[in-house]
Design a protein around this motif. Structure first.
Motif, PDB file in Angstrom:
ATOM      1  N   ALA A 415       0.844  -1.203   0.000  1.00 33.42           N
ATOM      2  CA  ALA A 415       0.000   0.000   0.000  1.00 33.42           C
ATOM      3  C   ALA A 415       0.871   1.241   0.000  1.00 33.42           C
ATOM      4  O   ALA A 415       0.559   2.234  -0.642  1.00 33.42           O
ATOM      5  CB  ALA A 415      -0.888  -0.001   1.234  1.00 33.42           C
ATOM      6  N   SER A 416       1.952   1.154   0.756  1.00 38.92           N
ATOM      7  CA  SER A 416       2.733   2.395   0.873  1.00 38.92           C
ATOM      8  C   SER A 416       3.658   2.601  -0.309  1.00 38.92           C
ATOM      9  O   SER A 416       4.256   3.653  -0.451  1.00 38.92           O
ATOM     10  CB  SER A 416       3.553   2.346   2.154  1.00 38.92           C
ATOM     11  N   GLN A 417       3.795   1.570  -1.199  1.00 37.76           N
ATOM     12  CA  GLN A 417       4.869   1.716  -2.175  1.00 37.76           C
ATOM     13  C   GLN A 417       4.695   2.916  -3.114  1.00 37.76           C
ATOM     14  O   GLN A 417       5.615   3.710  -3.285  1.00 37.76           O
ATOM     15  CB  GLN A 417       5.073   0.433  -2.980  1.00 37.76           C
ATOM     16  N   HIS A 418       3.488   3.104  -3.671  1.00 40.26           N
ATOM     17  CA  HIS A 418       3.325   4.196  -4.637  1.00 40.26           C
ATOM     18  C   HIS A 418       3.437   5.554  -3.949  1.00 40.26           C
ATOM     19  O   HIS A 418       3.958   6.510  -4.511  1.00 40.26           O
ATOM     20  CB  HIS A 418       1.990   4.059  -5.355  1.00 40.26           C
ATOM     21  N   VAL A 419       2.938   5.597  -2.708  1.00 43.62           N
ATOM     22  CA  VAL A 419       3.025   6.849  -1.951  1.00 43.62           C
ATOM     23  C   VAL A 419       4.496   7.203  -1.755  1.00 43.62           C
ATOM     24  O   VAL A 419       4.929   8.340  -1.973  1.00 43.62           O
ATOM     25  CB  VAL A 419       2.348   6.677  -0.579  1.00 43.62           C
ATOM     26  N   LEU A 420       5.274   6.203  -1.373  1.00 45.48           N
ATOM     27  CA  LEU A 420       6.706   6.455  -1.151  1.00 45.48           C
ATOM     28  C   LEU A 420       7.395   6.879  -2.441  1.00 45.48           C
ATOM     29  O   LEU A 420       8.238   7.784  -2.441  1.00 45.48           O
ATOM     30  CB  LEU A 420       7.382   5.183  -0.607  1.00 45.48           C
ATOM     31  N   VAL A 421       7.039   6.219  -3.547  1.00 49.46           N
ATOM     32  CA  VAL A 421       7.681   6.591  -4.822  1.00 49.46           C
ATOM     33  C   VAL A 421       7.434   8.074  -5.097  1.00 49.46           C
ATOM     34  O   VAL A 421       8.354   8.830  -5.415  1.00 49.46           O
ATOM     35  CB  VAL A 421       7.135   5.718  -5.969  1.00 49.46           C
ATOM     36  N   CYS A 422       6.161   8.505  -4.945  1.00 52.02           N
ATOM     37  CA  CYS A 422       5.852   9.917  -5.236  1.00 52.02           C
ATOM     38  C   CYS A 422       6.588  10.845  -4.271  1.00 52.02           C
ATOM     39  O   CYS A 422       7.141  11.870  -4.668  1.00 52.02           O
ATOM     40  CB  CYS A 422       4.349  10.157  -5.129  1.00 52.02           C
ATOM     41  N   ALA A 423       6.565  10.478  -2.972  1.00 56.99           N
ATOM     42  CA  ALA A 423       7.208  11.337  -1.981  1.00 56.99           C
ATOM     43  C   ALA A 423       8.704  11.446  -2.264  1.00 56.99           C
ATOM     44  O   ALA A 423       9.285  12.543  -2.245  1.00 56.99           O
ATOM     45  CB  ALA A 423       6.964  10.783  -0.582  1.00 56.99           C
ATOM     46  N   LEU A 424       9.336  10.321  -2.556  1.00 56.30           N
ATOM     47  CA  LEU A 424      10.786  10.338  -2.797  1.00 56.30           C
ATOM     48  C   LEU A 424      11.128  11.111  -4.074  1.00 56.30           C
ATOM     49  O   LEU A 424      12.107  11.849  -4.119  1.00 56.30           O
ATOM     50  CB  LEU A 424      11.317   8.905  -2.906  1.00 56.30           C
ATOM     51  N   GLN A 425      10.306  10.934  -5.084  1.00 58.73           N
ATOM     52  CA  GLN A 425      10.600  11.657  -6.327  1.00 58.73           C
ATOM     53  C   GLN A 425      10.523  13.156  -6.112  1.00 58.73           C
ATOM     54  O   GLN A 425      11.382  13.909  -6.553  1.00 58.73           O
ATOM     55  CB  GLN A 425       9.594  11.266  -7.409  1.00 58.73           C
ATOM     56  N   GLU A 426       9.486  13.583  -5.400  1.00 59.42           N
ATOM     57  CA  GLU A 426       9.334  15.023  -5.173  1.00 59.42           C
ATOM     58  C   GLU A 426      10.481  15.541  -4.299  1.00 59.42           C
ATOM     59  O   GLU A 426      11.029  16.612  -4.542  1.00 59.42           O
ATOM     60  CB  GLU A 426       7.973  15.322  -4.537  1.00 59.42           C
ATOM     61  N   LEU A 427      10.833  14.753  -3.286  1.00 60.49           N
ATOM     62  CA  LEU A 427      11.940  15.177  -2.400  1.00 60.49           C
ATOM     63  C   LEU A 427      13.213  15.325  -3.229  1.00 60.49           C
ATOM     64  O   LEU A 427      13.943  16.327  -3.120  1.00 60.49           O
ATOM     65  CB  LEU A 427      12.142  14.132  -1.291  1.00 60.49           C
ATOM     66  N   GLY A 428      13.466  14.328  -4.090  1.00 56.79           N
ATOM     67  CA  GLY A 428      14.660  14.395  -4.935  1.00 56.79           C
ATOM     68  C   GLY A 428      14.629  15.627  -5.827  1.00 56.79           C
ATOM     69  O   GLY A 428      15.596  16.384  -5.911  1.00 56.79           O
ATOM     70  N   SER A 429      13.467  15.836  -6.477  1.00 62.13           N
ATOM     71  CA  SER A 429      13.384  16.987  -7.395  1.00 62.13           C
ATOM     72  C   SER A 429      13.549  18.301  -6.651  1.00 62.13           C
ATOM     73  O   SER A 429      14.182  19.230  -7.140  1.00 62.13           O
ATOM     74  CB  SER A 429      12.034  16.995  -8.108  1.00 62.13           C
ATOM     75  N   LEU A 430      12.958  18.371  -5.466  1.00 63.41           N
ATOM     76  CA  LEU A 430      13.065  19.606  -4.669  1.00 63.41           C
ATOM     77  C   LEU A 430      14.517  19.911  -4.357  1.00 63.41           C
ATOM     78  O   LEU A 430      15.003  21.025  -4.574  1.00 63.41           O
ATOM     79  CB  LEU A 430      12.326  19.429  -3.341  1.00 63.41           C
ATOM     80  N   ILE A 431      15.218  18.903  -3.841  1.00 63.44           N
ATOM     81  CA  ILE A 431      16.608  19.145  -3.429  1.00 63.44           C
ATOM     82  C   ILE A 431      17.470  19.418  -4.662  1.00 63.44           C
ATOM     83  O   ILE A 431      18.343  20.287  -4.650  1.00 63.44           O
ATOM     84  CB  ILE A 431      17.138  17.949  -2.599  1.00 63.44           C
ATOM     85  N   HIS A 432      17.162  18.707  -5.750  1.00 58.76           N
ATOM     86  CA  HIS A 432      17.911  18.924  -6.986  1.00 58.76           C
ATOM     87  C   HIS A 432      17.765  20.379  -7.424  1.00 58.76           C
ATOM     88  O   HIS A 432      18.731  21.016  -7.846  1.00 58.76           O
ATOM     89  CB  HIS A 432      17.377  17.984  -8.069  1.00 58.76           C
ATOM     90  N   GLY A 433      16.538  20.898  -7.314  1.00 58.37           N
ATOM     91  CA  GLY A 433      16.316  22.285  -7.718  1.00 58.37           C
ATOM     92  C   GLY A 433      16.966  23.282  -6.775  1.00 58.37           C
ATOM     93  O   GLY A 433      17.415  24.349  -7.183  1.00 58.37           O
ATOM     94  N   LEU A 434      17.006  22.920  -5.495  1.00 60.78           N
ATOM     95  CA  LEU A 434      17.575  23.860  -4.510  1.00 60.78           C
ATOM     96  C   LEU A 434      19.099  23.939  -4.632  1.00 60.78           C
ATOM     97  O   LEU A 434      19.701  24.934  -4.232  1.00 60.78           O
ATOM     98  CB  LEU A 434      17.205  23.418  -3.095  1.00 60.78           C
ATOM     99  N   GLY A 435      19.708  22.870  -5.166  1.00 59.01           N
ATOM    100  CA  GLY A 435      21.170  22.903  -5.279  1.00 59.01           C
ATOM    101  C   GLY A 435      21.813  23.028  -3.910  1.00 59.01           C
ATOM    102  O   GLY A 435      21.292  22.530  -2.915  1.00 59.01           O
ATOM    103  N   THR A 436      22.931  23.757  -3.869  1.00 57.07           N
ATOM    104  CA  THR A 436      23.647  23.827  -2.591  1.00 57.07           C
ATOM    105  C   THR A 436      22.911  24.642  -1.547  1.00 57.07           C
ATOM    106  O   THR A 436      23.304  24.647  -0.385  1.00 57.07           O
ATOM    107  CB  THR A 436      25.053  24.420  -2.788  1.00 57.07           C
ATOM    108  N   THR A 437      21.819  25.336  -1.954  1.00 57.66           N
ATOM    109  CA  THR A 437      21.073  26.076  -0.920  1.00 57.66           C
ATOM    110  C   THR A 437      20.353  25.096   0.003  1.00 57.66           C
ATOM    111  O   THR A 437      19.819  25.489   1.031  1.00 57.66           O
ATOM    112  CB  THR A 437      20.025  27.018  -1.542  1.00 57.66           C
ATOM    113  N   ALA A 438      20.328  23.801  -0.395  1.00 55.72           N
ATOM    114  CA  ALA A 438      19.663  22.822   0.468  1.00 55.72           C
ATOM    115  C   ALA A 438      20.584  22.336   1.588  1.00 55.72           C
ATOM    116  O   ALA A 438      20.169  21.505   2.406  1.00 55.72           O
ATOM    117  CB  ALA A 438      19.204  21.633  -0.369  1.00 55.72           C
ATOM    118  N   ALA A 439      21.811  22.862   1.642  1.00 56.15           N
ATOM    119  CA  ALA A 439      22.752  22.373   2.659  1.00 56.15           C
ATOM    120  C   ALA A 439      22.169  22.426   4.076  1.00 56.15           C
ATOM    121  O   ALA A 439      22.248  21.441   4.818  1.00 56.15           O
ATOM    122  CB  ALA A 439      24.055  23.143   2.564  1.00 56.15           C
ATOM    123  N   PRO A 440      21.547  23.567   4.483  1.00 52.44           N
ATOM    124  CA  PRO A 440      21.012  23.611   5.861  1.00 52.44           C
ATOM    125  C   PRO A 440      19.985  22.504   6.107  1.00 52.44           C
ATOM    126  O   PRO A 440      19.896  21.969   7.210  1.00 52.44           O
ATOM    127  CB  PRO A 440      20.346  24.978   5.954  1.00 52.44           C
TER     128      PRO A 440
END
Length: 2046
Positions: A415-440
């Protein structure tokens, strides 16, 4: 057309036109009227109103086309709103009447529609003025709708929208009726009607409360229904409606009377629930759904789900970013709930799940990624992390429950697998977009981002593990500092948990993903990681067979790691190649026999493992071939080949294996197939020729008997179609903002799109453009695309004889299948064949004999009539490629003929569209088929088809094809331009707007026509202007079209027109159109807008910018852009668009546009641009942790700012840039340094504060950069202390530029200080964070440059202040000393090389500046002693700073010098040619490791030059004397002295003598310099060349190195040759001067050497006779010089090169040529003069290194050159100064003439002869015909005097020469020019005093009488001015000197002659008062001389006085009268005898 430009319609002109021209004429008039009415006076309008209304209403009856009816309506509305309104009711009645009419004929339809449109616009403009008439009107319109067809429904909906808009709340009585009508239209079968209804409802909901209260549910359900079967435009319009209504329902405050029964406010949960229902259950409503759901039949249709997804995004965007921030957690949990498995039915299949996940990802990306600023994004990331932890707990709980409810727990986990896939993808994309400003975010331990992601790597679901790995990869790309740590962590977990299947796959995915990230991290990873990974992979593969439970996972993991390792590139892979090739060899059976035995042995599980392993191996090799092409040597290829035949063998056996072991092997065998095909496609076909047939057979089988029944057209065909043709197939294939989710609809129902779990191997590959995550398709499909690609490669390599067989087989398979299956086979076959044609065309191959062509043609023609439009499109392209490959005109003509015949006979849409496109495509590859006949036929047929109004498709395809022909037929098309243009216009004016595809094709045609006409459009002939008007008309029609893509076409047409005929495009209306569409929701429209802007601003940036602002100020009601142009201008609007835009190509265009605007306007609008950049950079400063240090200067600006801050912060909306992204901030920082460079080109006032302030006072509008210095520093500071590393680099770069540019600007208020001094705190604070231990090395390296620039700039003179920055450099030096071992293991070793070299280079720069300052000050000091004490004090201050700077460096100089030498030694090793590679030290150099040698090279190239110069300066400062006592033992990781080069420690002598050490160092520096200067790369920086030359200069400044080069003649010659080449290849005067300085020192060294040898020879042979002394110097006894071996020859070559380049006249070969004969004197530039002067000085030193014979052979050349320069450049200057070149040539001449060789016995006679000839040459200069006026007599006279004074008497005393010389002096003495006379006297003065009487007497005899005579004449004519006075004074000096040298008996005569003259100059008291200045001076001068002469020759004096009483009286009165003043003045004169001698100092060549 000009006749149409009047207020009233010109009816006479109108009547004379043909039917079609009338429509054009009317449209032109209406367009003109639309512009004219708003600016016409009211009175004029009222006067003509009646007539105008008549004319306009009569047009309604003329069945106007869609654009015309809209304009009629607009004009009527404007006319009534500005004129009288009383007749408006008649017009309305008339319209209603037309609508009521019972006439249903098609010809009457346009009139009805026009009436409908007209009503809409009248109500929109006049609104409530029209009172109550609207109820009838609306009723009437709605009634008409009941039996209207689609066009009518469309126009009625739009009209109702306008009526509602105009009436506002007044229309409430009709709301329900309109709502009912619109409801039915929203599910209309015509898509255009649905769009119009959505717009109408959107307008309605503004006032109709019930829509978002009581009827909300039904509105929502209605929208869901509307999504069913919708197209892209409908989804956009309806999702906008749905999102807006829901947002309105959520935010509405009012519960008005209209909602009488108690209506509760709806909550966020309920709104979300409503949307969720649509997403999960589709449009079947709430009640009925449950039944179907239970049966399990219903599945949500894709288009509903995609539409709802877009509605989510609209909903959130409408509520805004702040709302999202506040409600993010609720929103997140809802969106994730959409994919949770509590809705098992929604996610019945894997496909559905993938589709839903894409949708949820899109919702999150578009809202979180698109709306939120960085700060909010970090908060969102934390929320997502929390969600992941929660899901993790659920999964863990489920796992630990034991066996109680096993079934339940497994569903929980999945049940949790698709939810996790979406959450992880968004987290990855967010941090990717933030670049080094995501250090904190990552450092925040409470969130634990990394822990969360890593914890999920062990999740049971493979898709979760893969997405977690991908998320790690995103984190790694964003924060390169994590890569290494994450890799270590994952490898460590992988090795410890290698018995758990999940851990093995999960962590191997993670490692592979991280390895894929390395290529995006410029700083890399440590080289050793590769070895670790290879070991782990080998270990996994070797241990796979030990435990069957995890053998599959280990095999897959092992190969995945190896494949990912290959992406690190050749430098890493070459070390592991042998091991990898061994593994590759072992995985396949070595012979067919082994394969057979294998088949008999295994079971299905072992086969599964085997196939997995082999697929992995194939993947690894493919990865190797793709990423390490450099390593593919023949030998490696040979080792790769052996397993291939066996791999192919296995391929052929797969089907039988599948049969034996059942279905479980289906997927592994498909994957194996796919991977093998992919590998073969990248290998050269030659390598697997043996297996061709076997592979081809399999390919044909795969293509013709596909496993899947899935229509693969949408991913196979688009790459094979031409991108322009894809536009025909609607928006789905075009790029849109919703591409990510719209793709699902494209791929057909059975497949929803790619996903990572389909191919784990894609995790390390680079993502396709525009995707955030790789999306490999399922293996069944990807195998087909791999097969088509491989078929393409192989078919082009198969022998021609076999091709027929293959094609026949393909054709048969198409024939044998039926129905949908046939289409699939056909599709695969065509794409495969098309690919092979592409390859054949690329390699210029031929197709083969006639039969092959025939089969090919049959194949393609079949597809050209397929029902699938995409296949038709691909087939047309394929047909054209076929013609291209066959390239036979008869064949091509045949193809065209087939299409002609088909088109004439066929009536069905399919064949008409296919064949019409084929005609266009044929032109594409055959560039205009030669014959006009053929063209005429094509055009004729396409004209006919494009007017087929029954089928818009046929029209669209035919017009598209026509546009291709127009574009490609070239000049042949000119005859057809006019008819085509008329056709296009006619269709534009008549085709209904709903047929957007036709309009888009028309747009393409118009664009092609404009391009064909090209620059002709500028012409002024009537035909051209008619064509131009038509083009503009067409553009206007398209601009009015409601479809955005048609508007985009209009814009690009106008852009073309503007390019060819800029004067005829109305810029202001174009700019307003662009501004309106700047934020359109259509990506292609935005792209067109920006691309057009980009072109406009290249020509007219200022105008465009002004128009944009003016447009906003007009405040038109239909223009409310999303961006605030009023506040921040178009530039600011573009910047904020750049910040929000996600499309890369568009961002690039926006940047280009801004840069063009900046280049043309930054200087004029300086404050504006700087404020923009500052706003962007400051908008995020609340996010920074470093606090800025403000200095006093900023207080003044603060006063202004406070006021603005109060106004702006009070309202959030007015801050122009809220929290911009780091990439935008980086761009703003780049803009800052572009602005600085623009200002630099604009003038010096920008960098001079005094000048700037003056000019600012004169004109306050002027603006200068220097006045904004505080802002510039603040911006650089903000950027340099940001979290984003890129921004920090930009900030430091800006800071460095500021320091360089402003260092020398003085501070006017504090003399002696500079303007930058007040900012030292800011600079220090900006630099400090860059030296923190966790800072990445590239930032530290950049900061080092800034430090050195700051220290070297001399801004800060106080040492204590400097120490702050100096301390930073000291700290980094300590880090360097720690050596290699102490380097952090975070990045690649080459980064530490970069950092170390940056530090060393920074120190070198500081040291160089310190030494240079000290040198210039010691020169100044010596100068001070000459001048006196006045300058002593301030000199002391300055020295203290320079010596202080040197002291700062001195402390570390011991360490530094060793490090510098070590770095140079490394550099020397790295520059060795590749053949010496084997001799390089195995473990690398001091600062680089052997493995990272390639990465380290650029860093050495960057910094060696300054280090070299610094080392040379250090060595010279020690004079090469000191050798360090502990030379062998330094505190580096290895002893570094240049002695360790290429030697083994065992062979190294224990202690080297100082002499050897010095020699090594000398050769190191010399070697590096010569190697570089021999062939500096064309891009070598000027600074490097200059630094290198200066290093050589410093080296030869001290005796020891000079002795080395003086003693080694070959070395000297080589150096001179290198410098000669440098001078030839580099034009820069600085380089040439520096080179000449080095030449001078080399010559000096040779002179020293010759002197030394002569001296020692004399000492040795002192007793012997002088005769036997050997000859030293070049030329020995013969005088011969050998080119290439001779130093003298090399020097002469070099000097001649310099001289002839500056003065071509010196070249004897050229003197005859007419170009040079003009005899005009050239004035050289200042640089040229300096070069010539330097070369002459070198020339005069040459004889000193020759033997006497040698000197004789070079003397003629040297004399020729020196005298040549004198002749060519002796020109009179205004101020009587000597030109620099003349001064140098005279000095050189003097040096040459006084050479000892002239007097040496062996050479004396020859020298005398040559010097006499030289003198004759000088004398001849006078006699050149008529050039006297130009030639400067003074210079020539001086030259003669130099000869007379410097040579031995025998040269000049021959009678003829002497006479000639005396002649010249006589002529000159009579010169009219006082300056010349004066100079002549001075020269004679020196000649008369020549010690040798034979020389001086003839001159005295000949010239003294005339001098005395001239002086006597001056008694009468007193001097007028200072010049004349000086002449007299010089004359008297000469006579006085004569008197002194004369013999006794003549002296009396002379004195007697002199005294009367002197006394005659005296004035009596009365005359003295009124005398002129010069007379007074003369009086004083005479008196002074008399006072001296009187006592000297007292006898004569007394005699004379006695003889002449008048004289005596005169003298006495003068003496007495001026006793006092004389006392004072004599004192003065005594002190100042230097006045006349100072000139002589300058030009004292004698």
């Amino acid at each position: 057309m000009e006749l149409a430009h009047s207020l009233l319609l010109n009816e006479e002109a109108y009547k004379q036109l043909g039917e079609f021209q009338k429509a054009e004429f009317i449209f032109e008039w209406l367009q003109f009227l639309e512009k004219l009415l708003p600016v016409t006076s009211r009175a004029d309008i009222r006067e003509n109103q009646k007539k105008l209304v008549e004319q306009l209403t009569s047009l309604l009856n003329n069945s106007p086309g869609p654009p015309t009816r809209r304009l009629v309506a607009k004009n009527l509305a404007v006319l009534y709103s500005t004129g009288d309104t009383f007749s408006v009711y008649q017009t309305i009645d008339k319209c209603n009447e037309l609508i009521r009419s019972k006439d249903d004929s098609p010809s009457y339809l346009p009139t009805k529609l026009a009436a409908v449109v007209c009503l809409g616009y009248l109500y929109k403009k006049l609104g409530r003025i029209l009172g109550n008439s609207f109820t009838d009107t609306v009723g009437n319109v709605l009634k008409a709708m009941k039996n209207a067809e689609s066009q009518g429904r469309y126009e009625i909906m739009l009209s109702l929208q306008n009526i509602l808009n105009g009436l506002g709340a007044a229309a409430i009585p009709c709301h329900r009726d309109i709502y009912k009508a619109a409801r039915s239209c929203l599910t209309d079968r015509s898509m255009a009607v649905r769009c119009a209804a959505a717009k109408c409802l959107l307008e309605l909901q503004n006032e109709a409360v019930f829509m978002w209260s009581t009827d909300l549910d039904s509105v929502v359900t209605l929208c869901f229904k509307s999504f069913e079967g919708s197209n892209y435009d409908v989804r956009l319009a309806v999702s906008k409606l749905l999102g807006t209504v829901l947002a309105r329902a959520l935010t509405s405050k009012q519960t008005t009377a209209s909602t009488r029964h108690n209506f509760h406010r709806i909550s966020l949960e309920e709104v979300m629930e409503l949307l969720g229902t649509g997403f999960l259950r589709g449009s079947c409503g709430f009640l009925r759904a449950s039944g179907d759901m239970l049966k399990g039949t219903s599945s949500v249709s894709r288009d509903v789900r995609v539409g709802v997804t877009q509605a989510y995004v609209v909903f959130v965007s409408t509520l805004g970013a702040q709302w999202l921030e506040r409600n993010f957690s609720a929103f997140l949990s809802h969106t994730l709930y959409l994919v949770s498995q509590s809705h098992t039915k929604a996610i019945q299949s894997q496909m559905d799940a993938v589709g839903c996940r894409h949708c949820v990802s899109f919702i999150l990306r578009a809202t979180v990624g698109g709306l939120l600023g960085e700060k909010a994004q970090i908060a969102a990331a934390k929320e997502i992390c929390q969600a992941i932890w929660k899901l993790k707990k659920v999964a863990d709980g489920a796992g630990n429950d034991g066996n109680l409810e096993t079934k339940n727990s497994t569903t929980d986990v999945t049940a949790s697998q698709h939810v996790l896939v979406c959450a992880l993808q968004e987290l990855g994309s967010l941090i990717h977009g933030l670049g080094t400003t995501a250090a904190p975010l990552l450092q925040d331990s409470s969130t634990g981002v990394l822990e969360a992601v890593i914890s999920v790597i062990l999740h049971p679901s493979i898709s979760v593990r893969l997405t977690a790995a991908w998320c790690l990869r995103c984190i790694a790309v964003a924060l390169p500092s994590c890569v290494s740590l994450l890799l270590d962590r994952c490898i460590e977990r992988l090795t410890t948990l290698k018995s758990s299947p999940e851990a093995v796959t999960g962590y191997s995915f993670a490692v592979a993903a991280l390895l894929g990230a390395v290529k995006h991290c410029p700083l890399g990873i440590p080289h050793g990681k590769g070895k670790v990974i290879m070991t782990v992979a080998e270990d996994l593969l070797c241990s796979a067979s030990q435990n069957s439970r995890i053998s599959l996972q280990r095999t897959q993991a092992g190969w995945l790691l190896i494949a990912a390792l290959m992406t690190l590139g050749p430098a890493v892979v070459q070390h592991h190649l042998p091991r990898m090739l061994l593994l590759w060899k072992c995985i396949f059976p070595s012979s067919p026999k082994d394969l057979e035995t294998e088949k008999t042995r295994g079971d299905s599980f072992t086969w599964q493992v085997t196939l997995e392993g082999r697929a992995g191996a194939l993947c690894a090799i493919k990865s190797f071939v793709s990423h390490c092409a450099g390593l593919l040597t023949d030998e490696v290829v040979q080792r790769l080949l052996p397993p291939l035949p066996s791999a192919v063998d296995l391929l052929t056996q797969l089907s039988s294996i599948n049969k034996s072991y059942g279905n479980s092997l289906k997927t592994p065998s498909t994957v194996y197939r796919h991977k093998l095909y992919e590998l073969l496609a990248v290998l050269p076909p030659k390598t697997y020729e043996g297996s061709f047939w076997a592979v081809l057979k399999e390919l044909v089988a795969d293509l013709t008997v596909p496993d899947s029944q899935i229509d693969t057209s949408t991913f196979l065909l688009p790459p094979l179609c031409h991108e322009n043709d894809l536009l025909l197939l609607g928006p789905l294939l075009q790029e849109t903002d919703h591409r990510f989710i719209e793709e699902q609809l494209l791929l057909g129902n059975s497949i929803a799109g790619g996903s990572l779990e389909y191919d784990p191997y894609s995790i390390y590959e680079t993502v396709a453009k525009g995707d955030s995550v790789p999306k490999p398709l399922p293996p069944v499909l990807s195998v087909i695309s791999a097969a088509t690609r491989l078929f393409g490669v192989m078919f082009s390599h198969v022998a021609e004889s076999h091709r027929l067989q293959v094609l026949e087989q393909l054709l048969n398979s198409v024939k044998q299948t039926k129905g949908s299956r046939q289409q699939i086979v056909q599709l695969n076959v065509v794409s495969a064949f098309s690919t092979s044609l592409k390859h054949l065309a690329n390699c210029k191959g031929s197709l083969g004999p006639e039969e092959v062509r025939r089969s090919a043609l049959t194949l393609v023609m079949g597809a050209l009539e397929s029902n699938n439009p995409l296949l038709r499109c691909a087939a047309a392209e394929c047909l054209a490629r076929l013609a291209q490959v066959v390239s036979d005109t008869a064949f091509t003509a045949g193809l065209a003929q087939v299409s002609f015949d088909k088109l004439k006979s066929a009536r069905d849409v399919v064949s008409r569209t296919g064949h019409s496109l084929a005609l266009g495509c044929l032109y594409r590859y055959l560039g205009g088929i030669g014959s006009t006949q053929h063209l005429n036929a094509c055009v004729g047929i396409l004209y006919t088809l494009s007017q087929d109004s029954t089928s818009p498709d046929v029209q669209a395809w035919a017009l598209h094809s026509l546009s291709l022909i127009v574009d490609l037929a070239g000049p042949l098309y000119h005859v057809h331009v006019e008819p085509t243009l008329s056709l296009v216009l006619m269709l534009l004016l008549t085709v209904p707007p709903a047929y957007t595809e036709v309009h888009q094709s028309l747009g393409r045609c118009l664009n092609a026509l404009i391009t064909t006409l090209g620059p002709e459009l500028q012409g002024s002939s009537t035909t051209v202007s008619a064509l131009r008007t038509s083009c503009l008309l067409g553009c206007a029609v398209m601009q009015d079209n409601p479809d955005c893509l048609v508007q985009a076409q209009a814009i690009s047409c106008l852009q073309q027109l503007h390019m060819f005929a800029p004067r005829h495009v109305n810029l202001s209306s174009l700019v307003s159109c662009l501004c309106v569409n700047l934020c359109s929701s259509y990506l292609l429209l935005r792209r067109a807008v920006v691309s057009c802007l980009c072109q406009l601003v290249q020509r007219e940036a200022a105008e465009v910018s002004e128009y944009a602002v003016a447009l906003v100020k007009e405040n038109r009601e239909d223009f409310t852009p999303d961006v605030n142009i009023r506040e921040i201008g178009l530039e600011g609007a573009l910047l904020s668009l750049l910040d929000k835009e996600l499309d890369q190509r568009l961002c690039q265009d926006i940047k280009e546009t801004l840069i063009h605007m900046l280049t043309s306007m930054a200087v004029e609008k300086l404050s504006f641009w700087l404020k923009l950049c500052k706003d962007v950079l400051a908008a995020s400063s609340d996010f920074n942790t470093v606090v800025s240090i403000d200095t006093t200067q900023e207080e003044e600006t603060a006063k202004v700012d406070d006021a603005s801050i109060l106004t702006s912060n009070s309202d959030e909306r007015f801050h122009p840039f809220s929290n911009p992204r780091w990439s935008t901030r980086v761009f703003a920082a780049e803009c800052v340094y572009k602005i600085i460079s623009q200002c630099e080109n604009a003038g010096s006032a920008h960098f001079d504060i005094t000048l700037a302030q003056e000019r600012k006072q004169r004109d306050s509008r002027d603006d200068f950069l220097v006045l904004h210095l505080a802002d510039l520093i603040r911006m650089a500071f903000m950027a340099a202390t940001d979290h984003s590393d890129q921004l920090r680099l930009s900030g430091l770069q800006t800071l460095q530029i500021l320091v360089r540019k402003f260092a020398a600007v003085p501070e006017p208020e504090f003399p002696g200080h500079v303007i930058l001094e007040q900012f030292q705190a800011n600079v220090g604070a900006a630099l400090r964070p860059a030296f923190a231990p966790e800072t990445p090395p590239d930032v530290t390296a950049k900061a080092c440059q800034v430090c050195s620039a700051w220290i070297a700039s001399g801004v800060v003179s106080d040492l204590n202040d400097l120490r702050r920055v100096h301390q930073l450099l000291v700290s980094s030096l300590l880090k360097v000393q720690a050596g290699k071992e102490a380097q952090s293991q975070q990045y690649n070793e080459s980064t530490s090389t970069m950092e170390i070299l940056a530090v060393l280079k920074a120190w070198a720069e500081v040291y160089i500046v310190a030494v240079e300052k000290q040198k210039s000050q010691s020169d100044a000091h010596n100068h001070c002693f000459k001048i006196g004490n006045s300058a002593e004090e301030n000199y002391r201050d300055v020295t203290s700073s320079a010596s202080g700077l040197l002291d700062l460096v001195q402390a570390d100089l011991g360490t530094l010098s060793k490090l510098w030498l070590a770095a140079l030694q490394d550099f020397a090793l790295l520059t060795l040619p590749s053949e010496y590679a084997s001799q390089l030290p195995a473990e690398g150099g001091t600062f680089y490791t052997a493995e990272t040698i390639e990465n380290a090279r650029p860093h050495y190239y960057n910094s060696w030059a300054l280090i070299l110069y610094a080392t040379a300066l250090w060595l010279t400062s020690t004079g090469f004397i000191i050798v360090d006592p502990d030379e062998g033992v330094t505190n580096l990781s290895r002893p570094v002295t240049p002695t360790t080069m290429c030697q083994d420690s065992s062979t190294r002598p224990l202690v080297k003598s100082p002499e050897d050490v010095n020699t090594d160092r000398f050769h190191l520096i010399l070697g590096i310099s010569v190697e570089f200067l021999c062939s500096p790369r064309s891009d070598a920086a000027m600074e490097n060349i200059i630094a290198c030359l200066r290093a050589l200069h410093a080296l030869f400044d001290v005796p020891w190195p000079r002795s080395k080069i003086g003693g080694d003649q070959e070395l000297g010659v080589e150096l001179l040759n290198v410098l000669h080449r440098l001078i030839l290849t580099r034009e820069s005067p600085d380089i040439q001067l520096a080179a000449l300085e080095v030449v001078q020192l080399i010559l000096f060294a040779a002179q020293e050497h010759v002197k030394e040898k002569r001296r020692s020879a004399e000492v040795d042979d002192g007793a012997a006779e002088k005769e036997t002394l050997p000859e030293f110097g070049e030329g020995k006894d013969t005088g011969g010089l050998i080119p290439g071996k001779s130093l003298v020859f090399a020097t002469l070559e070099l000097c001649v090169c310099i001289l002839v380049r500056q003065l071509p006249q010196l070249n004897p070969k050229l003197t005859c040529s007419p170009a040079v004969q003009s005899g005009k004197h050239l004035l050289l530039s200042e640089d040229g003069s300096r070069l010539v002067a330097a070369a002459l000085i070198i020339l005069s030193d040459v004889p000193a290194i020759c033997s006497p014979e040698g000197s004789i052979s070079v003397l003629p050349t040297i004399l020729y050159l020196i005298i040549g320069v004198l002749k060519e450049t002796a020109v009179k200057l205004q101020d009587g100064q000597l030109p620099l070149t003349v001064a140098a040539s005279l000095q050189a001449l003097k040096g040459l003439l006084s050479s000892p060789m002239a007097r040496a016995e062996k050479s004396r006679t020859a020298w005398t002869d040559l010097l006499r000839s030289a003198l004759v040459t000088v004398l001849d200069c006078w006699d050149r015909d008529g050039l006297l006026q130009e030639c400067d007599e003074v210079s020539l006279l001086t030259a003669i005097t130099v000869f007379i004074m410097s040579t031995s008497p025998e040269v000049t005393t021959i009678e003829c020469l002497q006479k000639h010389c005396i002649e010249k002096f006589k002529i000159t003495l009579d010169s009219k020019d006082p300056l010349v006379q004066c100079k002549c006297y001075q020269l004679l003065h020196s000649i008369f005093q020549h010690p040798n009487k034979t020389v001086s007497y003839p001159y005295i005899h000949s010239l003294s009488p005339s001098i005395v005579r001239k002086l006597q004449e001056t008694e009468k004519a007193k001097p007028e001015n200072a010049d004349e006075l000086q002449v007299i004074q010089e004359g008297i000096k000469v006579v006085t000197a004569l008197t002194a040298t004369a013999e006794e008996e003549h002296r009396a005569h002379l004195v007697a002659g002199l005294l009367p003259i002197l006394i005659s100059f005296l004035l009596d008291e009365n005359a003295l008062v009124s005398a002129t200045n010069s007379a007074k001076s003369l009086h004083e001068f005479a008196l002074q001389n008399l006072m001296q002469i009187g006592p000297q020759y007292s006898l004569v004096f007394k005699k004379l006085m006695a003889a002449s009483p008048t004289m005596k009286a005169r003298l006495e009165s003068a003496v007495k009268g001026n006793q006092e003043s004389i006392k004072a003045k004599t004192a003065k004169h005594a002190k100042n005898p230097g006045k006349s001698s100072s000139i002589q100092l300058k030009t004292n060549f004698l």
